[in-house]
Design an enzyme around this catalytic site. Structure first.
Site, PDB file in Angstrom:
ATOM      1  N   ARG A  37      21.551  43.548  58.744  1.00  0.00           N
ATOM      2  CA  ARG A  37      21.636  42.257  58.054  1.00  0.00           C
ATOM      3  C   ARG A  37      22.992  41.580  58.295  1.00  0.00           C
ATOM      4  O   ARG A  37      23.536  40.952  57.384  1.00  0.00           O
ATOM      5  CB  ARG A  37      21.411  42.428  56.543  1.00  0.00           C
ATOM      6  N   ARG A  43      23.684  36.316  53.855  1.00  0.00           N
ATOM      7  CA  ARG A  43      24.297  35.543  52.778  1.00  0.00           C
ATOM      8  C   ARG A  43      25.747  35.883  52.473  1.00  0.00           C
ATOM      9  O   ARG A  43      26.402  35.139  51.760  1.00  0.00           O
ATOM     10  CB  ARG A  43      23.442  35.684  51.503  1.00  0.00           C
TER      11      ARG A  43
HETATM   12  O1  1CP Z   1      16.646  45.765  54.830  1.00  0.00           O
HETATM   13  C1  1CP Z   1      15.695  46.334  55.389  1.00  0.00           C
HETATM   14  O2  1CP Z   1      15.107  47.328  54.926  1.00  0.00           O
HETATM   15  C2  1CP Z   1      15.272  45.771  56.724  1.00  0.00           C
HETATM   16  C3  1CP Z   1      13.820  45.523  56.893  1.00  0.00           C
HETATM   17  C4  1CP Z   1      13.407  44.260  56.200  1.00  0.00           C
HETATM   18  C5  1CP Z   1      12.729  44.136  54.985  1.00  0.00           C
HETATM   19  C6  1CP Z   1      12.336  45.252  54.041  1.00  0.00           C
HETATM   20  C7  1CP Z   1      13.573  42.972  56.737  1.00  0.00           C
HETATM   21  C8  1CP Z   1      14.209  42.722  58.052  1.00  0.00           C
HETATM   22  N1  1CP Z   1      12.965  42.079  55.894  1.00  0.00           N
HETATM   23  C9  1CP Z   1      12.449  42.750  54.802  1.00  0.00           C
HETATM   24  C10 1CP Z   1      11.708  42.126  53.687  1.00  0.00           C
HETATM   25  C11 1CP Z   1      12.528  41.073  53.061  1.00  0.00           C
HETATM   26  N2  1CP Z   1      12.647  39.795  53.560  1.00  0.00           N
HETATM   27  C12 1CP Z   1      13.406  41.187  51.964  1.00  0.00           C
HETATM   28  C13 1CP Z   1      13.588  42.449  51.112  1.00  0.00           C
HETATM   29  C14 1CP Z   1      12.718  42.375  49.920  1.00  0.00           C
HETATM   30  C15 1CP Z   1      12.701  43.688  49.164  1.00  0.00           C
HETATM   31  O3  1CP Z   1      13.751  44.108  48.662  1.00  0.00           O
HETATM   32  O4  1CP Z   1      11.619  44.308  49.099  1.00  0.00           O
HETATM   33  C16 1CP Z   1      14.039  39.941  51.800  1.00  0.00           C
HETATM   34  C17 1CP Z   1      15.037  39.582  50.765  1.00  0.00           C
HETATM   35  C18 1CP Z   1      13.549  39.091  52.818  1.00  0.00           C
HETATM   36  C19 1CP Z   1      13.975  37.715  53.121  1.00  0.00           C
HETATM   37  C20 1CP Z   1      15.132  37.718  54.038  1.00  0.00           C
HETATM   38  N3  1CP Z   1      15.069  38.226  55.320  1.00  0.00           N
HETATM   39  C21 1CP Z   1      16.430  37.205  53.810  1.00  0.00           C
HETATM   40  C22 1CP Z   1      16.920  36.530  52.556  1.00  0.00           C
HETATM   41  C23 1CP Z   1      16.510  35.082  52.603  1.00  0.00           C
HETATM   42  C24 1CP Z   1      17.650  34.157  52.331  1.00  0.00           C
HETATM   43  O5  1CP Z   1      17.728  33.760  51.157  1.00  0.00           O
HETATM   44  O6  1CP Z   1      18.426  33.779  53.227  1.00  0.00           O
HETATM   45  C25 1CP Z   1      17.158  37.401  54.988  1.00  0.00           C
HETATM   46  C26 1CP Z   1      18.583  37.003  55.270  1.00  0.00           C
HETATM   47  C27 1CP Z   1      16.291  38.045  55.929  1.00  0.00           C
HETATM   48  C28 1CP Z   1      16.608  38.371  57.320  1.00  0.00           C
HETATM   49  C29 1CP Z   1      16.220  39.673  57.863  1.00  0.00           C
HETATM   50  N4  1CP Z   1      15.210  40.473  57.397  1.00  0.00           N
HETATM   51  C30 1CP Z   1      15.156  41.618  58.171  1.00  0.00           C
HETATM   52  C31 1CP Z   1      16.146  41.514  59.171  1.00  0.00           C
HETATM   53  C32 1CP Z   1      16.401  42.576  60.220  1.00  0.00           C
HETATM   54  C33 1CP Z   1      16.801  40.288  58.987  1.00  0.00           C
HETATM   55  C34 1CP Z   1      17.861  39.582  59.777  1.00  0.00           C
HETATM   56  C35 1CP Z   1      18.539  40.117  60.884  1.00  0.00           C
HETATM   57  C36 1CP Z   1      19.832  40.856  60.508  1.00  0.00           C
HETATM   58  O7  1CP Z   1      19.779  42.059  60.211  1.00  0.00           O
HETATM   59  O8  1CP Z   1      20.908  40.246  60.625  1.00  0.00           O
END
Ligand code: 1CP
Length: 343
Positions: free
Chosen positions: A26, A30
């Protein structure tokens, strides 16, 4: 003469490197003011669907820190939307209609990445063109059990009791859903590699909720299917096994190149179980980025001591960085990992 592999790719292949490579799960997100500035103008879904913006936020942490790898900005649920499932991010994924019947599974569209999620491959091409040569780009997908957890529960959950109960009550429906997800993730990850992703990572974020025999019976077979379906690509395959310390015996049977571990799992202990043919990735507790600079260095030393001297260690956090983290602490972490491991 071929140029030396970037440290991240060399470490994936357990080759010696001039320093231990580091990237951060990640790393676009944020905790970075420049990410929040983009997000104040566009919603998360729009951000994932715009190749220009996804490329921009992917590059943000690379401009700021001396990271050794980049991961394309997207979400594990993006291809699920591509399969026709309506969902929103609040901020975690919330599914309009949880998927719990064979009919719903049959109705899931067979993913054709170029048709259903073309913006992901566009973002990968743009980002690869914008990255320095020594910073490889990682493509990713969710593991079938982790995707199944969201699809059946319909929303994020701490225990995912609904999908875990469902997997017991409806083993055939569950296996069919995970098999269909596995096939979709194979074509999805192949398309990402075709667009320029130089390593592919599967996020098993919730498989650690399963005990060893359920993990081996339920979560592992679709992962094996994916890994075996990608092996011919020749790009390193990383399996992030969150909270899977009790499942390492079955993870050792996978043909993955790298296993990502969380901070509850000893890297040294995992190496013994996983054997000499797998690199490891991890596993600093994201909480340690809140300690003093001196203590942070001590915690990093502990990770290195646990990992041991051999090649095949990629430094990372044990799970995603927290939004409250000070970016200066990340800069100190990256620089110290490089300094401490420099040969
Ligand atoms: O953290 C992990 O376990 C990685 C796998 C994963 C999961 C479980 C990703 C990859 N997305 C998710 C689901 C998800 N999507 C969640 C977690 C919910 C939970 O706790 O069950 C959330 C908060 C999201 C939305 C999301 N995805 C956000 C927040 C949105 C915002 O307000 O900006 C963000 C920044 C992401 C990006 C993301 N998701 C996953 C990856 C690998 C990435 C980005 C690439 C990176 O790592 O920089």
């Amino acid at each position: 003469m071929t140029a030396a592999l970037p440290p991240f790719l060399a470490a994936c292949r357990r080759q010696p490197t001039a320093h231990t490579p580091i990237w951060i799960m990640r790393q676009a997100g944020r905790y970075l003011p420049e990410y929040r500035a983009v997000r104040s103008k566009v919603g998360f879904t729009e951000l994932t669907r715009s190749p220009e913006l996804a490329c921009e936020v992917t590059l943000q942490p690379i401009r700021r820190f001396a990271l050794d790898a980049s991961i394309i900005f997207s979400d594990i649920m993006v291809p699920i939307e591509g399969m026709g499932v309506a969902l929103e991010y609040a901020p975690g994924p919330v599914i309009g209609e949880p998927v719990r019947t064979m009919k719903q599974i049959d109705e899931l569209r067979t993913l054709v990445p170029e048709r259903d999620v073309p913006f992901v491959m566009e973002a990968i091409k743009m980002t690869r063109a914008g990255l320095p040569a020594h910073v490889p780009l990682i493509g990713f997908a969710g593991s079938p059990f982790t995707l199944f957890s969201y699809l059946v529960a319909g929303k994020p959950s701490k225990e995912f009791s609904v999908p875990r109960a469902f997997a017991q009550a409806e083993p055939e429906i569950s296996a069919r859903l995970m098999e269909k997800l596995a096939d979709a993730m194979i074509v999805y990850l192949r398309a990402q590699a075709g667009a320029g992703a130089q390593a592919l990572m599967l996020f098993e974020s919730w498989g650690g909720l399963l005990g060893p025999s359920d993990f081996a019976r339920i979560a592992l077979p679709p992962v094996k299917r994916i890994i075996d379906g990608l092996k011919d690509l020749g790009v390193p395959l990383i399996y992030f096994a969150n909270q899977c310390g009790s499942n390492l015996d079955s993870i050792a049977t996978l043909n993955a190149d790298v296993v990502g571990l969380d901070w509850r799992t000893s890297l040294g202990g995992a190496r013994k179980i996983l054997g000499p043919n797998k690199a490891i990735q991890g596993n600093l507790d994201p909480a340690h980025l809140f300690s003093s600079p001196d203590n942070l260095r001590k915690r990093v030393d502990e990770v290195f001591a646990d990992a041991g001297p051999g090649p095949g260690h990629i430094f990372n956090l044990g799970h995603g960085i927290w939004p409250e983290t000070d970016p200066d602490s990340v800069a100190r972490l990256v620089d110290y990992v490089h300094e401490r491991s420099a040969k």
